[in-house]
Design a protein around this motif. Structure first.
Motif, PDB file in Angstrom:
ATOM      1  N   ILE A   6       0.912  -1.107  -0.043  1.00  0.00           N
ATOM      2  CA  ILE A   6      -0.017   0.009  -0.107  1.00  0.00           C
ATOM      3  C   ILE A   6       0.824   1.345   0.118  1.00  0.00           C
ATOM      4  O   ILE A   6       0.631   2.089  -0.741  1.00  0.00           O
ATOM      5  CB  ILE A   6      -0.915  -0.050   1.005  1.00  0.00           C
ATOM      6  CG1 ILE A   6      -2.097  -1.237   1.029  1.00  0.00           C
ATOM      7  CG2 ILE A   6      -1.548   1.389   1.443  1.00  0.00           C
ATOM      8  CD1 ILE A   6      -2.851  -1.358   2.110  1.00  0.00           C
ATOM      9  N   PHE A   7       1.961   1.183   0.774  1.00  0.00           N
ATOM     10  CA  PHE A   7       2.824   2.385   0.959  1.00  0.00           C
ATOM     11  C   PHE A   7       3.705   2.497  -0.471  1.00  0.00           C
ATOM     12  O   PHE A   7       3.736   3.570  -0.795  1.00  0.00           O
ATOM     13  CB  PHE A   7       3.780   2.320   1.963  1.00  0.00           C
ATOM     14  CG  PHE A   7       2.878   2.409   3.474  1.00  0.00           C
ATOM     15  CD1 PHE A   7       2.356   3.690   3.692  1.00  0.00           C
ATOM     16  CD2 PHE A   7       2.922   1.676   4.296  1.00  0.00           C
ATOM     17  CE1 PHE A   7       1.573   3.858   4.646  1.00  0.00           C
ATOM     18  CE2 PHE A   7       2.360   1.818   5.610  1.00  0.00           C
ATOM     19  CZ  PHE A   7       1.638   2.890   5.780  1.00  0.00           C
ATOM     20  N   GLU A   8       3.923   1.532  -1.041  1.00  0.00           N
ATOM     21  CA  GLU A   8       4.756   1.530  -2.365  1.00  0.00           C
ATOM     22  C   GLU A   8       3.681   2.067  -3.361  1.00  0.00           C
ATOM     23  O   GLU A   8       3.899   2.891  -4.112  1.00  0.00           O
ATOM     24  CB  GLU A   8       5.145  -0.068  -2.873  1.00  0.00           C
ATOM     25  CG  GLU A   8       6.129  -0.507  -1.771  1.00  0.00           C
ATOM     26  CD  GLU A   8       6.700  -2.069  -2.310  1.00  0.00           C
ATOM     27  OE1 GLU A   8       7.401  -2.244  -1.786  1.00  0.00           O
ATOM     28  OE2 GLU A   8       5.950  -2.590  -3.051  1.00  0.00           O
ATOM     29  N   LEU A   9       2.516   1.678  -3.343  1.00  0.00           N
ATOM     30  CA  LEU A   9       1.417   2.201  -4.058  1.00  0.00           C
ATOM     31  C   LEU A   9       1.206   3.570  -4.101  1.00  0.00           C
ATOM     32  O   LEU A   9       1.269   4.502  -4.948  1.00  0.00           O
ATOM     33  CB  LEU A   9       0.054   1.484  -4.201  1.00  0.00           C
ATOM     34  CG  LEU A   9      -1.027   2.129  -4.984  1.00  0.00           C
ATOM     35  CD1 LEU A   9      -1.009   1.806  -6.524  1.00  0.00           C
ATOM     36  CD2 LEU A   9      -2.240   1.263  -4.491  1.00  0.00           C
ATOM     37  N   LEU A  10       1.059   4.149  -2.868  1.00  0.00           N
ATOM     38  CA  LEU A  10       0.852   5.545  -2.643  1.00  0.00           C
ATOM     39  C   LEU A  10       2.196   6.443  -2.909  1.00  0.00           C
ATOM     40  O   LEU A  10       2.218   7.625  -3.543  1.00  0.00           O
ATOM     41  CB  LEU A  10       0.513   5.740  -1.193  1.00  0.00           C
ATOM     42  CG  LEU A  10      -0.729   5.298  -0.672  1.00  0.00           C
ATOM     43  CD1 LEU A  10      -0.917   5.294   0.975  1.00  0.00           C
ATOM     44  CD2 LEU A  10      -1.928   6.045  -1.341  1.00  0.00           C
ATOM     45  N   HIS A  11       3.480   5.799  -2.818  1.00  0.00           N
ATOM     46  CA  HIS A  11       4.564   6.601  -3.111  1.00  0.00           C
ATOM     47  C   HIS A  11       4.608   6.591  -4.439  1.00  0.00           C
ATOM     48  O   HIS A  11       4.859   7.650  -5.075  1.00  0.00           O
ATOM     49  CB  HIS A  11       5.670   5.761  -2.578  1.00  0.00           C
ATOM     50  CG  HIS A  11       7.057   6.383  -2.867  1.00  0.00           C
ATOM     51  ND1 HIS A  11       7.531   7.692  -2.212  1.00  0.00           N
ATOM     52  CD2 HIS A  11       8.077   5.789  -3.752  1.00  0.00           C
ATOM     53  CE1 HIS A  11       8.738   7.900  -2.724  1.00  0.00           C
ATOM     54  NE2 HIS A  11       8.949   6.703  -3.604  1.00  0.00           N
ATOM     55  N   THR A  12       4.297   5.547  -5.278  1.00  0.00           N
ATOM     56  CA  THR A  12       4.369   5.663  -6.597  1.00  0.00           C
ATOM     57  C   THR A  12       3.335   6.584  -7.253  1.00  0.00           C
ATOM     58  O   THR A  12       3.739   7.448  -8.181  1.00  0.00           O
ATOM     59  CB  THR A  12       4.174   4.216  -7.432  1.00  0.00           C
ATOM     60  OG1 THR A  12       5.246   3.264  -6.841  1.00  0.00           O
ATOM     61  CG2 THR A  12       4.395   4.317  -8.998  1.00  0.00           C
ATOM     62  N   MET A  13       2.170   6.569  -6.735  1.00  0.00           N
ATOM     63  CA  MET A  13       1.126   7.635  -7.153  1.00  0.00           C
ATOM     64  C   MET A  13       1.585   9.133  -6.969  1.00  0.00           C
ATOM     65  O   MET A  13       1.370  10.117  -7.881  1.00  0.00           O
ATOM     66  CB  MET A  13      -0.304   7.205  -6.509  1.00  0.00           C
ATOM     67  CG  MET A  13      -0.803   6.175  -7.056  1.00  0.00           C
ATOM     68  SD  MET A  13      -2.138   5.800  -6.006  1.00  0.00           S
ATOM     69  CE  MET A  13      -3.330   6.949  -6.318  1.00  0.00           C
ATOM     70  N   ASP A  14       2.245   9.247  -5.596  1.00  0.00           N
ATOM     71  CA  ASP A  14       2.838  10.900  -5.360  1.00  0.00           C
ATOM     72  C   ASP A  14       3.976  10.967  -6.434  1.00  0.00           C
ATOM     73  O   ASP A  14       4.052  12.283  -6.716  1.00  0.00           O
ATOM     74  CB  ASP A  14       3.323  10.609  -3.965  1.00  0.00           C
ATOM     75  CG  ASP A  14       2.268  10.847  -2.959  1.00  0.00           C
ATOM     76  OD1 ASP A  14       1.060  11.304  -3.388  1.00  0.00           O
ATOM     77  OD2 ASP A  14       2.630  10.611  -1.926  1.00  0.00           O
ATOM     78  N   LYS A  15       4.773   9.846  -6.700  1.00  0.00           N
ATOM     79  CA  LYS A  15       6.143  10.388  -7.737  1.00  0.00           C
ATOM     80  C   LYS A  15       5.422  10.753  -8.959  1.00  0.00           C
ATOM     81  O   LYS A  15       5.828  11.765  -9.606  1.00  0.00           O
ATOM     82  CB  LYS A  15       6.644   9.318  -7.737  1.00  0.00           C
ATOM     83  CG  LYS A  15       7.720   9.188  -6.834  1.00  0.00           C
ATOM     84  CD  LYS A  15       8.462   7.599  -6.718  1.00  0.00           C
ATOM     85  CE  LYS A  15       9.019   7.141  -8.066  1.00  0.00           C
ATOM     86  NZ  LYS A  15       9.954   5.879  -8.011  1.00  0.00           N
ATOM     87  N   VAL A  16       4.094  10.054  -9.545  1.00  0.00           N
ATOM     88  CA  VAL A  16       3.685  10.499 -10.919  1.00  0.00           C
ATOM     89  C   VAL A  16       3.210  11.829 -10.635  1.00  0.00           C
ATOM     90  O   VAL A  16       3.318  12.574 -11.492  1.00  0.00           O
ATOM     91  CB  VAL A  16       2.706   9.457 -11.204  1.00  0.00           C
ATOM     92  CG1 VAL A  16       1.855   9.741 -12.516  1.00  0.00           C
ATOM     93  CG2 VAL A  16       3.331   8.034 -11.574  1.00  0.00           C
ATOM     94  N   THR A  17       2.327  11.872  -9.536  1.00  0.00           N
ATOM     95  CA  THR A  17       1.543  13.392  -9.433  1.00  0.00           C
ATOM     96  C   THR A  17       2.763  14.386  -9.581  1.00  0.00           C
ATOM     97  O   THR A  17       2.805  15.660  -9.993  1.00  0.00           O
ATOM     98  CB  THR A  17       0.825  13.512  -8.302  1.00  0.00           C
ATOM     99  OG1 THR A  17      -0.091  12.380  -8.260  1.00  0.00           O
ATOM    100  CG2 THR A  17       0.262  14.820  -8.171  1.00  0.00           C
ATOM    101  N   ASN A  18       3.845  14.353  -8.733  1.00  0.00           N
ATOM    102  CA  ASN A  18       4.937  15.304  -8.472  1.00  0.00           C
ATOM    103  C   ASN A  18       5.656  15.514  -9.826  1.00  0.00           C
ATOM    104  O   ASN A  18       5.990  16.794 -10.132  1.00  0.00           O
ATOM    105  CB  ASN A  18       5.933  14.797  -7.282  1.00  0.00           C
ATOM    106  CG  ASN A  18       5.195  15.116  -5.977  1.00  0.00           C
ATOM    107  OD1 ASN A  18       4.137  15.586  -5.768  1.00  0.00           O
ATOM    108  ND2 ASN A  18       5.834  14.318  -4.895  1.00  0.00           N
TER     109      ASN A  18
END
Length: 137
Positions: A6-18
């Motif tokens: 879940i944290f990996e998913l959230l981190h990846t989503m944040d990276k794409v958004t950033n």
């Protein structure tokens, strides 16, 4: 799903958004952030609005909205409008220059999205849309 996943998913989503924000800021060289454009978009679609209503609609704090609005006023993209029936009430209204700016920002956003999503097949785009719709419900 494991907690780590879940944290990996959230981190990846944040990276794409950033990454999208960074790319958009490079493309849209106007010394305005995405929050400024969101305010302009709100005013274009809703018409003149009280700053507190804009802040609530966009999930911003009133002090943040005040700070962002000041820059928009200085750039002549927004004007302050005094309510004639109650002079204590100040609304924000978008100028013609502001409308042109938000339209240009949206055009730049279309280019950015096309560049991002061209990496995906049509099937992958449909899957991504279905996933986001499911998460939003």
């Amino acid at each position: 799903m494991k907690e780590q996943t879940i944290f990996e998913l959230l981190h990846t989503m944040d990276k794409v958004t950033n990454n999208l924000i960074i790319q958009w800021n490079k493309m849209f060289n106007e010394n305005l952030g995405i929050s400024h454009i969101l305010i302009l978009s709100h005013l274009r679609s809703s018409g003149k609005s009280r700053p507190s209503d804009i802040a609530k609609s966009l999930g911003l704090t009133p002090p943040t909205l005040t700070h962002l609005a000041e820059k928009l006023v200085q750039k002549e993209l927004v004007v302050r409008i005094v309510d004639e029936s109650d002079r204590r009430i100040i609304n924000l209204g978008i100028t013609e220059k502001g409308i042109e700016m938000v339209n240009r920002a949206h055009q730049e956003g279309v280019v950015l999205r096309k560049n991002l999503f061209k990496k995906l097949s049509d099937e992958e785009k449909q899957q991504l849309l279905a996933i986001y719709e499911k998460l939003d419900s």
